[in-house]
Design a protein around this motif. Structure first.
Motif, short mmCIF file in Angstrom:
data_model
loop_
_atom_site.label_atom_id
_atom_site.label_comp_id
_atom_site.label_asym_id
_atom_site.label_seq_id
_atom_site.Cartn_x
_atom_site.Cartn_y
_atom_site.Cartn_z
N ARG A 182 0.83 -1.21 0.00
CA ARG A 182 0.00 0.00 0.00
C ARG A 182 0.86 1.26 0.00
O ARG A 182 0.64 2.18 -0.79
N ARG A 183 1.84 1.31 0.88
CA ARG A 183 2.69 2.50 0.97
C ARG A 183 3.44 2.75 -0.33
O ARG A 183 3.55 3.90 -0.78
N ARG A 184 3.96 1.70 -0.93
CA ARG A 184 4.72 1.87 -2.18
C ARG A 184 3.81 2.32 -3.32
O ARG A 184 4.18 3.20 -4.10
N MET A 185 2.63 1.71 -3.41
CA MET A 185 1.72 2.10 -4.50
C MET A 185 1.24 3.53 -4.33
O MET A 185 1.19 4.29 -5.31
N VAL B 54 4.16 5.86 -5.28
CA VAL B 54 4.38 5.96 -6.73
C VAL B 54 3.27 6.77 -7.38
O VAL B 54 3.54 7.64 -8.21
N LEU B 55 2.03 6.50 -7.01
CA LEU B 55 0.91 7.24 -7.61
C LEU B 55 0.96 8.72 -7.25
O LEU B 55 0.70 9.57 -8.10
N GLN B 56 1.31 9.04 -6.02
CA GLN B 56 1.39 10.45 -5.63
C GLN B 56 2.57 11.15 -6.29
O GLN B 56 2.49 12.32 -6.62
N GLU B 57 3.64 10.42 -6.48
CA GLU B 57 4.81 11.00 -7.15
C GLU B 57 4.49 11.33 -8.61
O GLU B 57 4.86 12.39 -9.12
N GLN B 58 3.79 10.43 -9.28
CA GLN B 58 3.48 10.63 -10.69
C GLN B 58 2.25 11.51 -10.92
O GLN B 58 2.20 12.27 -11.87
N TYR B 59 1.24 11.38 -10.05
CA TYR B 59 -0.05 12.05 -10.26
C TYR B 59 -0.48 12.71 -8.97
O TYR B 59 -1.49 12.34 -8.38
N TYR B 60 0.25 13.70 -8.52
CA TYR B 60 -0.04 14.30 -7.23
C TYR B 60 -1.49 14.74 -7.13
O TYR B 60 -2.02 15.40 -8.02
N VAL C 214 -7.03 12.76 -3.73
CA VAL C 214 -7.87 11.56 -3.81
C VAL C 214 -7.14 10.30 -3.39
O VAL C 214 -7.77 9.27 -3.16
N LEU C 215 -5.82 10.36 -3.27
CA LEU C 215 -5.06 9.19 -2.84
C LEU C 215 -4.75 9.22 -1.35
O LEU C 215 -4.09 8.31 -0.83
N ASP C 216 -5.23 10.24 -0.65
CA ASP C 216 -5.02 10.31 0.81
C ASP C 216 -5.99 9.36 1.48
O ASP C 216 -7.20 9.54 1.42
#
Length: 178
Positions: A30-33, A36-42, A172-174
């Motif tokens: 979960r933390r890694r995904m 990665v998603l926040q890094e690419q699509y903040y 939305v990823l929080d």
């Protein structure tokens, strides 16, 4: 998951410890995904991608990871239950009650599931928004002379920018509670 069968030959690594390792693995996943998603699509950038790009870059790749993880987790459950039968495992919990291997598996916290549910909700939103966008596009560009080109393009832009207006202040990823 590839290292877990080594537990079979180890008498020093008990099954409850193995279950805790898998639980920690779900937290790491979960933390890694999320990272990665926040890094690419903040934040809301996942909602701003064109639909085809979103499907290709976000939806398919994340679903592939979840499907592979679920397959491996099912294999782990079979292995764990089999080893529990072979070792006649019963684990004493902190409350003093005895747990069977099935109860240990049932009690595992799968930390990646809230992310999976959030991504499914985002996908549901994106699918419905894309359907709305296509219908608006067809209706307004369907040859109706009562609607001017400026009005139709304005309405289409408004539909396309709605997610940005609604979710611009949210990440939305929080997945934090509260």
């Amino acid at each position: 998951f590839d290292h877990i069968p080594k537990v079979r030959s180890s008498r020093f690594y008990d099954l409850e410890r193995c279950a805790k390792l898998v639980e920690a693995t779900t937290l790491t996943l979960r933390r890694r995904m999320v990272g990665v998603l926040q890094e690419q699509y903040y934040g809301t950038a996942v909602l701003m991608l064109p639909y085809d790009e979103y499907e290709r870059q976000v939806r398919y790749t994340t679903q592939d990871v979840f499907v592979q993880f679920d397959d491996r987790f099912d294999q782990f459950k079979e292995f764990f239950l089999d080893q529990g039968r072979r070792r006649r495992m019963t684990a004493a919990s902190s409350s003093g009650t005895v747990k069977t291997p099935a109860q240990v598996i049932q009690a595992l916290t799968q930390y990646h599931l809230p992310l999976k549910e959030r991504l499914d909700a985002i996908h549901h939103f994106r699918v419905n928004h894309e359907k709305l966008r296509k219908v608006i596009n067809e209706v307004l560009q369907g040859g109706d002379e009562d609607v001017s080109k400026d009005e139709s393009s304005s309405a289409i832009r408004e539909v396309e920018s709605a997610p940005k207006a609604i979710f611009s202040t949210l990440d939305v990823l929080d997945l934090s509670v509260g």
